[in-house]
Design a protein around this motif. Structure first.
Motif, PDB file in Angstrom:
ATOM      1  N   LYS A  18      48.347  37.171 -94.131  1.00 14.01           N
ATOM      2  CA  LYS A  18      47.582  38.362 -94.351  1.00 14.01           C
ATOM      3  C   LYS A  18      47.900  39.300 -94.927  1.00 14.01           C
ATOM      4  N   LYS A  19      47.062  40.036 -95.653  1.00 16.84           N
ATOM      5  CA  LYS A  19      47.660  41.174 -96.716  1.00 16.84           C
ATOM      6  C   LYS A  19      46.856  42.308 -96.291  1.00 16.84           C
ATOM      7  N   ILE A  20      47.324  43.519 -96.585  1.00 19.06           N
ATOM      8  CA  ILE A  20      46.841  44.777 -96.690  1.00 19.06           C
ATOM      9  C   ILE A  20      47.169  45.601 -97.745  1.00 19.06           C
ATOM     10  N   LYS A  21      46.123  46.350 -98.146  1.00 24.20           N
ATOM     11  CA  LYS A  21      46.258  47.322 -99.076  1.00 24.20           C
ATOM     12  C   LYS A  21      45.760  48.756 -98.751  1.00 24.20           C
ATOM     13  N   ILE A  22      46.287  49.685 -98.804  1.00 25.23           N
ATOM     14  CA  ILE A  22      45.886  51.101 -98.774  1.00 25.23           C
ATOM     15  C   ILE A  22      45.755  51.740-100.138  1.00 25.23           C
ATOM     16  N   TYR A  23      44.296  52.305-100.299  1.00 25.09           N
ATOM     17  CA  TYR A  23      44.296  53.174-101.450  1.00 25.09           C
ATOM     18  C   TYR A  23      43.843  54.578-101.326  1.00 25.09           C
ATOM     19  N   ASP A  24      44.298  55.540-102.080  1.00 29.04           N
ATOM     20  CA  ASP A  24      43.868  56.781-102.091  1.00 29.04           C
ATOM     21  C   ASP A  24      42.691  56.957-102.761  1.00 29.04           C
ATOM     22  N   PRO A  25      41.583  57.168-102.109  1.00 29.23           N
ATOM     23  CA  PRO A  25      40.361  57.156-103.212  1.00 29.23           C
ATOM     24  C   PRO A  25      40.027  58.161-104.177  1.00 29.23           C
ATOM     25  N   PRO A  26      40.452  59.384-103.856  1.00 30.45           N
ATOM     26  CA  PRO A  26      40.173  60.728-105.287  1.00 30.45           C
ATOM     27  C   PRO A  26      41.062  60.193-106.340  1.00 30.45           C
ATOM     28  N   SER A  27      42.375  59.658-106.044  1.00 28.69           N
ATOM     29  CA  SER A  27      43.213  59.101-107.240  1.00 28.69           C
ATOM     30  C   SER A  27      42.991  57.762-107.769  1.00 28.69           C
ATOM     31  N   ARG A  28      42.340  56.917-106.763  1.00 30.60           N
ATOM     32  CA  ARG A  28      42.008  55.686-107.006  1.00 30.60           C
ATOM     33  C   ARG A  28      43.473  54.957-107.307  1.00 30.60           C
ATOM     34  N   SER A  29      44.514  55.145-106.469  1.00 34.88           N
ATOM     35  CA  SER A  29      45.706  54.847-106.728  1.00 34.88           C
ATOM     36  C   SER A  29      46.065  53.780-105.555  1.00 34.88           C
ATOM     37  N   LEU A  30      46.843  52.669-105.720  1.00 41.29           N
ATOM     38  CA  LEU A  30      47.344  51.869-104.421  1.00 41.29           C
ATOM     39  C   LEU A  30      48.548  52.743-103.972  1.00 41.29           C
ATOM     40  N   ILE A  31      48.331  53.064-102.618  1.00 45.72           N
ATOM     41  CA  ILE A  31      49.834  53.805-102.211  1.00 45.72           C
ATOM     42  C   ILE A  31      50.564  52.977-101.256  1.00 45.72           C
ATOM     43  N   TYR A  32      49.907  51.760-100.832  1.00 48.37           N
ATOM     44  CA  TYR A  32      50.781  50.755 -99.733  1.00 48.37           C
ATOM     45  C   TYR A  32      50.263  49.208-100.106  1.00 48.37           C
ATOM     46  N   GLU A  33      51.204  48.578 -99.848  1.00 52.68           N
ATOM     47  CA  GLU A  33      50.657  46.983-100.108  1.00 52.68           C
ATOM     48  C   GLU A  33      51.877  46.305 -99.197  1.00 52.68           C
ATOM     49  N   ASP A  34      51.241  45.251 -98.517  1.00 58.97           N
ATOM     50  CA  ASP A  34      52.102  44.584 -97.697  1.00 58.97           C
ATOM     51  C   ASP A  34      51.629  43.358 -97.353  1.00 58.97           C
ATOM     52  N   SER A  35      52.285  42.287 -96.835  1.00 53.02           N
ATOM     53  CA  SER A  35      51.825  41.008 -96.470  1.00 53.02           C
ATOM     54  C   SER A  35      52.714  40.273 -95.504  1.00 53.02           C
ATOM     55  N   GLN A  36      52.000  39.577 -94.430  1.00 50.51           N
ATOM     56  CA  GLN A  36      52.723  39.185 -93.177  1.00 50.51           C
ATOM     57  C   GLN A  36      52.458  37.362 -93.029  1.00 50.51           C
ATOM     58  N   SER A  37      53.527  36.887 -93.051  1.00 45.99           N
ATOM     59  CA  SER A  37      53.315  34.910 -92.960  1.00 45.99           C
ATOM     60  C   SER A  37      52.539  34.872 -91.803  1.00 45.99           C
ATOM     61  N   LYS A  38      52.356  33.717 -91.742  1.00 44.41           N
ATOM     62  CA  LYS A  38      51.732  33.103 -90.587  1.00 44.41           C
ATOM     63  C   LYS A  38      52.488  32.913 -89.146  1.00 44.41           C
ATOM     64  N   GLU A  39      53.778  32.822 -89.567  1.00 43.32           N
ATOM     65  CA  GLU A  39      54.453  33.164 -88.393  1.00 43.32           C
ATOM     66  C   GLU A  39      54.757  34.169 -87.757  1.00 43.32           C
ATOM     67  N   SER A  40      54.431  35.366 -88.165  1.00 42.44           N
ATOM     68  CA  SER A  40      54.242  36.448 -87.484  1.00 42.44           C
ATOM     69  C   SER A  40      53.145  36.854 -86.630  1.00 42.44           C
ATOM     70  N   ASP A  41      52.148  35.854 -86.650  1.00 47.78           N
ATOM     71  CA  ASP A  41      51.086  35.839 -85.937  1.00 47.78           C
ATOM     72  C   ASP A  41      50.511  37.310 -85.665  1.00 47.78           C
ATOM     73  N   ILE A  42      50.512  38.175 -86.879  1.00 45.24           N
ATOM     74  CA  ILE A  42      49.675  39.327 -86.814  1.00 45.24           C
ATOM     75  C   ILE A  42      48.131  39.234 -86.719  1.00 45.24           C
ATOM     76  N   SER A  43      47.618  39.619 -85.699  1.00 37.42           N
ATOM     77  CA  SER A  43      46.048  39.389 -85.737  1.00 37.42           C
ATOM     78  C   SER A  43      45.306  40.381 -86.593  1.00 37.42           C
ATOM     79  N   ARG A  44      45.819  41.492 -86.507  1.00 32.91           N
ATOM     80  CA  ARG A  44      45.164  42.518 -87.517  1.00 32.91           C
ATOM     81  C   ARG A  44      45.811  43.730 -87.624  1.00 32.91           C
ATOM     82  N   PHE A  45      45.496  44.400 -88.643  1.00 29.20           N
ATOM     83  CA  PHE A  45      45.895  46.067 -88.678  1.00 29.20           C
ATOM     84  C   PHE A  45      45.004  46.880 -88.380  1.00 29.20           C
ATOM     85  N   CYS A  46      45.376  47.956 -87.539  1.00 26.03           N
ATOM     86  CA  CYS A  46      44.596  48.854 -87.000  1.00 26.03           C
ATOM     87  C   CYS A  46      44.880  50.236 -87.704  1.00 26.03           C
TER      88      CYS A  46
END
Length: 271
Positions: A18-46
């Motif tokens: 599972k991958k998550i990316k967070i962008y800052d719309p005004p600057s169109r820049s990527l401010i955070y990126e992360d990934s989790q393996s299947k073993e961690s069993d993360i169902s979702r980011f909130c």
């Protein structure tokens, strides 16, 4: 979109990552990126409590017991802190959380629960505090949800023929900052499902209904519990295939975008 950030989540069905990316719309820049393996069993980011945090809902399975954990992660410092842990067993009829929105007093959530003496689960929503105690728990066969900063809006799913009597017919605003529930009754029952939007902090609810090739767009002020704007809109385009509405709380305005096969039209309304 949460706290002025654009949050994008993707699941790789082949690898289970599972991958998550967070962008800052005004600057169109990527401010955070992360990934989790299947073993961690993360169902979702909130969504987190502010622009620097996200919450992660995790499920682990141990000896026929499901352990659900909500953790908070600061996207600036990368520090992770556990907020809540729940054990789902046959003896403890607590909800299985599908989504949760953090507030000052705990979480507004929706999920499923197996009522005492029942063999099948029911959809439910309500509040859960930092100690795992439930309040305002309500079971409903079907509903939709939209989140805002500090809570969630519960409204009707598109009704199934023959089950119209099971509809709410109104909006329920669950505020996790104060653990309060407010009911907003729209002008017409048809507004309680379908094209519904809510502003960033939950102050405004926007509804859109269609009739005779035109749209009726209403805006409700949830603090005053009354309608404050009603606009009849008919696009100039022919053969409209899609209409979307964007609501701005700070500008007291909304934008309607209508699209045909070849062109689109934008209309700006203030309230």
């Amino acid at each position: 979109i949460s706290n002025n950030n654009l949050i994008m989540q993707s699941d790789d069905m082949r690898t289970g990552i599972k991958k998550i990316k967070i962008y800052d719309p005004p600057s169109r820049s990527l401010i955070y990126e992360d990934s989790q393996s299947k073993e961690s069993d993360i169902s979702r980011f909130c969504y987190g409590k502010d622009s620097d945090t996200i919450t992660m809902l995790t499920e682990l399975y141990e000896n026929n017991t499901v352990i659900q954990t909500i953790r908070e992660k600061n996207i600036r410092t990368k520090k992770t802190e556990p907020l809540l842990s729940l054990r789902l067993t046959d003896e403890h009829k607590i909800p299985s959380i599908s989504d949760a929105v953090q507030g000052k007093k705990g979480f507004a959530f929706y999920g499923t629960i197996v009522p005492a003496g029942a063999s099948q689960s029911s959809m439910c929503y309500g509040f859960i505090d930092d100690q795992g105690s439930l309040t305002n728990l309500k079971k409903q066969e079907s509903f939709d949800m939209k989140s805002f900063n500090g809570g969630m809006l519960i409204y009707d799913s598109i009704p199934v023929k023959g089950k119209e009597n099971q509809m709410l017919g109104h909006f329920e605003l669950y505020n996790a900052n104060a653990f309060t529930v407010k009911t907003i009754v729209p002008e017409t029952k048809e507004e309680s499902y379908g094209n519904v939007s809510i502003s960033d902090t939950g102050k405004y609810i926007l509804t859109r209904t269609s009739s005779n090739n035109s749209d009726c767009i209403r805006v409700y002020d949830t603090t005053q519990n009354k309608i404050i704007s009603k606009q009849i809109y008919k696009p100039s385009l022919k053969n409209v295939v899609q209409t979307s509405v964007s609501l701005s709380e700070t500008d007291h305005a909304f934008v309607v975008m209508s699209m045909s096969d070849k062109e689109f039209e934008l209309r700006y309304f203030q309230f």
